[in-house]
Write a protein that holds these residues in place. Structure first.
Motif, PDB file in Angstrom:
ATOM      1  N   GLY A 264       0.776  -1.234   0.000  1.00 40.01           N
ATOM      2  CA  GLY A 264       0.000   0.000   0.000  1.00 40.01           C
ATOM      3  C   GLY A 264       0.801   1.273   0.000  1.00 40.01           C
ATOM      4  N   VAL A 265       2.119   1.189   0.139  1.00 40.09           N
ATOM      5  CA  VAL A 265       2.952   2.394   0.173  1.00 40.09           C
ATOM      6  C   VAL A 265       3.329   2.821  -1.246  1.00 40.09           C
ATOM      7  N   GLU A 266       3.179   4.105  -1.524  1.00 38.07           N
ATOM      8  CA  GLU A 266       3.577   4.686  -2.805  1.00 38.07           C
ATOM      9  C   GLU A 266       4.678   5.707  -2.559  1.00 38.07           C
ATOM     10  N   VAL A 267       5.665   5.728  -3.454  1.00 44.57           N
ATOM     11  CA  VAL A 267       6.814   6.622  -3.297  1.00 44.57           C
ATOM     12  C   VAL A 267       7.054   7.377  -4.599  1.00 44.57           C
ATOM     13  N   ALA A 268       7.132   8.687  -4.513  1.00 45.46           N
ATOM     14  CA  ALA A 268       7.529   9.524  -5.648  1.00 45.46           C
ATOM     15  C   ALA A 268       8.897  10.119  -5.343  1.00 45.46           C
ATOM     16  N   LEU A 269       9.806  10.021  -6.306  1.00 47.24           N
ATOM     17  CA  LEU A 269      11.161  10.544  -6.138  1.00 47.24           C
ATOM     18  C   LEU A 269      11.270  11.969  -6.665  1.00 47.24           C
ATOM     19  N   TRP A 270      11.976  12.824  -5.906  1.00 48.21           N
ATOM     20  CA  TRP A 270      12.279  14.206  -6.277  1.00 48.21           C
ATOM     21  C   TRP A 270      11.022  14.977  -6.687  1.00 48.21           C
ATOM     22  N   PRO A 271       9.982  14.959  -5.848  1.00 46.55           N
ATOM     23  CA  PRO A 271       8.719  15.623  -6.204  1.00 46.55           C
ATOM     24  C   PRO A 271       8.855  17.143  -6.268  1.00 46.55           C
ATOM     25  N   ARG A 272       7.946  17.734  -7.019  1.00 45.16           N
ATOM     26  CA  ARG A 272       7.881  19.196  -7.154  1.00 45.16           C
ATOM     27  C   ARG A 272       9.255  19.761  -7.517  1.00 45.16           C
ATOM     28  N   LEU A 273       9.844  19.138  -8.544  1.00 38.88           N
ATOM     29  CA  LEU A 273      11.147  19.566  -9.057  1.00 38.88           C
ATOM     30  C   LEU A 273      12.197  19.601  -7.958  1.00 38.88           C
ATOM     31  N   ASP A 274      12.286  18.500  -7.221  1.00 41.94           N
ATOM     32  CA  ASP A 274      13.345  18.298  -6.232  1.00 41.94           C
ATOM     33  C   ASP A 274      13.185  19.177  -5.002  1.00 41.94           C
ATOM     34  N   LEU A 275      11.948  19.508  -4.632  1.00 45.16           N
ATOM     35  CA  LEU A 275      11.734  20.257  -3.407  1.00 45.16           C
ATOM     36  C   LEU A 275      12.215  19.454  -2.202  1.00 45.16           C
ATOM     37  N   TYR A 276      12.027  18.146  -2.267  1.00 45.35           N
ATOM     38  CA  TYR A 276      12.608  17.205  -1.316  1.00 45.35           C
ATOM     39  C   TYR A 276      12.823  15.890  -2.055  1.00 45.35           C
ATOM     40  N   ASP A 277      13.366  14.881  -1.388  1.00 45.19           N
ATOM     41  CA  ASP A 277      13.833  13.693  -2.101  1.00 45.19           C
ATOM     42  C   ASP A 277      12.750  12.642  -2.346  1.00 45.19           C
ATOM     43  N   LEU A 278      11.977  12.306  -1.317  1.00 44.97           N
ATOM     44  CA  LEU A 278      10.964  11.268  -1.438  1.00 44.97           C
ATOM     45  C   LEU A 278       9.637  11.756  -0.863  1.00 44.97           C
ATOM     46  N   ASP A 279       8.588  11.532  -1.621  1.00 46.60           N
ATOM     47  CA  ASP A 279       7.239  11.755  -1.122  1.00 46.60           C
ATOM     48  C   ASP A 279       6.626  10.370  -0.893  1.00 46.60           C
ATOM     49  N   VAL A 280       6.383  10.027   0.380  1.00 48.28           N
ATOM     50  CA  VAL A 280       5.929   8.692   0.757  1.00 48.28           C
ATOM     51  C   VAL A 280       4.483   8.788   1.224  1.00 48.28           C
ATOM     52  N   ARG A 281       3.622   7.940   0.657  1.00 46.73           N
ATOM     53  CA  ARG A 281       2.202   8.009   0.995  1.00 46.73           C
ATOM     54  C   ARG A 281       1.625   6.618   1.224  1.00 46.73           C
ATOM     55  N   HIS A 282       0.673   6.581   2.124  1.00 46.17           N
ATOM     56  CA  HIS A 282      -0.138   5.381   2.353  1.00 46.17           C
ATOM     57  C   HIS A 282      -1.537   5.862   2.710  1.00 46.17           C
ATOM     58  N   GLY A 283      -2.447   5.763   1.734  1.00 43.46           N
ATOM     59  CA  GLY A 283      -3.766   6.315   1.944  1.00 43.46           C
ATOM     60  C   GLY A 283      -3.680   7.805   2.173  1.00 43.46           C
ATOM     61  N   ALA A 284      -4.236   8.282   3.290  1.00 46.55           N
ATOM     62  CA  ALA A 284      -4.200   9.709   3.612  1.00 46.55           C
ATOM     63  C   ALA A 284      -2.920  10.125   4.322  1.00 46.55           C
ATOM     64  N   ARG A 285      -2.074   9.157   4.685  1.00 48.99           N
ATOM     65  CA  ARG A 285      -0.813   9.462   5.388  1.00 48.99           C
ATOM     66  C   ARG A 285       0.263   9.901   4.392  1.00 48.99           C
ATOM     67  N   GLN A 286       1.088  10.862   4.810  1.00 49.39           N
ATOM     68  CA  GLN A 286       2.183  11.354   3.976  1.00 49.39           C
ATOM     69  C   GLN A 286       3.417  11.598   4.829  1.00 49.39           C
ATOM     70  N   TRP A 287       4.586  11.239   4.278  1.00 46.32           N
ATOM     71  CA  TRP A 287       5.864  11.521   4.919  1.00 46.32           C
ATOM     72  C   TRP A 287       6.756  12.208   3.881  1.00 46.32           C
TER      73      TRP A 287
END
Length: 356
Positions: A264-287
């Motif tokens: 269930g975990v989804e990971v996007a790398l370098w989101p928003r043009l490298d604003l940070y390194d990993l956007d980690v999500r599980h349902g409504a949770r975000q890290w």
């Protein structure tokens, strides 16, 4: 070995490399750096009973030899390889804010950002560029041009010819041996003939090789496999992009792979043009995650304070730097929006919070 000696030697190596590359280093600055480094190294040798004083000209010869050969308690790494600062040297120089490779890397990345931020699919193209650089430390020149030209990036700012210390003749053609961990061509030690990667992290992982009957065999603590690759038509990533894009990118990709194994975990790398390194999500949770690998936790804290986050952000460091966690957490303070974990610790944290 005292930190001051390491710093002086690294600064001297950086300045001498700039001199060799005709990179605008003033003669006075180079000689001052060499003179100070020679004096500090000589003082250390005298105090430890490790040899006579070093003159600046002798120090220049030592820069390309493992420090353990000429300094008591010296590291088993060289300050220069093929006239370029090694990753160890860059790590120490970075602490002093004197890192020309970082400046080059930043120029390339900023050019890409300027081009892509106005494109509708710029975020996707930026992530693809970062992935390409990490996956292609050694690449066909034709493939590199096809990737860089649409982004307005100069070929020479990103890639260069494979240097002589990385080459070996085999069946009438030149070949190189990419590091089995990071993919950058390894260099041959001019005295022993041993092959190893420039990266401190790769050497720590046992990436060391020697020759046995014209065959490269591992001599480190892991059975890495290194295979020859013809260099004709191929180029290697510049030291700056390798040091500041590929090496940290390996940690980022590894963490993303480990997180994606959690159902269930989804990971996007370098989101928003490298604003940070990993956007980690599980349902409504975000890290939000930034992956950092710094030699000095104090320097890392200084850099983080320059760009404080507006929302809670996790700083994740390699497992091998676990001992830095206490200083980082204490130094950031209880009111900080930063929180600190190792890679393994953050994977456990996400798994635990999902179950709650």
């Amino acid at each position: 070995m005292q930190e001051r000696v390491e710093v002086c030697l690294s600064m001297a190596a950086v300045e001498w490399s700039r001199h060799l590359m005709n990179d605008g280093a003033s003669a006075n600055r180079v000689m001052d750096a060499l003179g100070l480094a020679a004096a500090e190294a000589s003082r250390w040798r005298a105090e430890a009973g490790g040899g006579p004083p070093l003159r600046p000209a002798e120090l220049v010869e030592c820069l390309s030899r493992p420090m353990a050969e000429w300094l008591p308690e010296g590291e088993g790494v060289c300050l220069l390889e093929a006239g370029e600062p090694t990753a160890w040297t860059q790590e120490v120089a970075e602490l002093q804010g004197a890192d020309p490779l970082l400046e080059v890397q930043q120029r390339v990345i900023l050019t890409a950002l300027d081009t892509l931020q106005v494109r509708e699919d710029g975020e996707r193209q930026y992530a693809e560029l970062r992935q390409f650089l990490i996956d292609h430390p050694l690449a066909l020149a034709s493939e590199v041009r096809a990737r860089l030209i649409p982004l307005g990036l100069a070929f020479s700012d990103c890639y260069q010819s494979v240097p002589a210390p990385c080459l070996r003749s085999m069946n009438g053609e030149d070949v190189c041996y990419p590091c089995p961990r990071c993919g950058w061509p390894m260099s041959m030690h001019r005295r022993t003939g041993a092959m190893r990667c420039h990266a401190v992290a790769c050497v720590a992982e046992g990436v060391r090789f020697g020759w046995l009957h014209d065959r490269l065999v591992p001599t480190g603590n892991k059975a890495w496999d290194a295979r020859p690759v013809p260099v004709a038509g191929r180029v290697r990533l510049t030291p700056g992009l390798w040091r500041y894009t590929v090496l940290p990118g390996l940690w980022e990709l590894d963490l993303a792979r480990r997180l994606r194994r959690i159902p269930g975990v989804e990971v996007a790398l370098w989101p928003r043009l490298d604003l940070y390194d990993l956007d980690v999500r599980h349902g409504a949770r975000q890290w939000r995650v930034d992956v950092k690998d710094h030699r000095s936790p104090r320097r890392l804290l200084e850099l983080l304070r320059q760009h404080p986050p507006s929302v809670p952000t996790h700083v994740v460091i390699p497992d091998g730097r676990r001992a830095d966690l206490s200083l980082l957490r204490h130094g950031a303070g209880p009111e900080s929006l930063w929180s600190f974990e190792t890679c393994s610790g953050f994977v456990r944290l996400v798994s635990r919070e999902i179950r709650v």
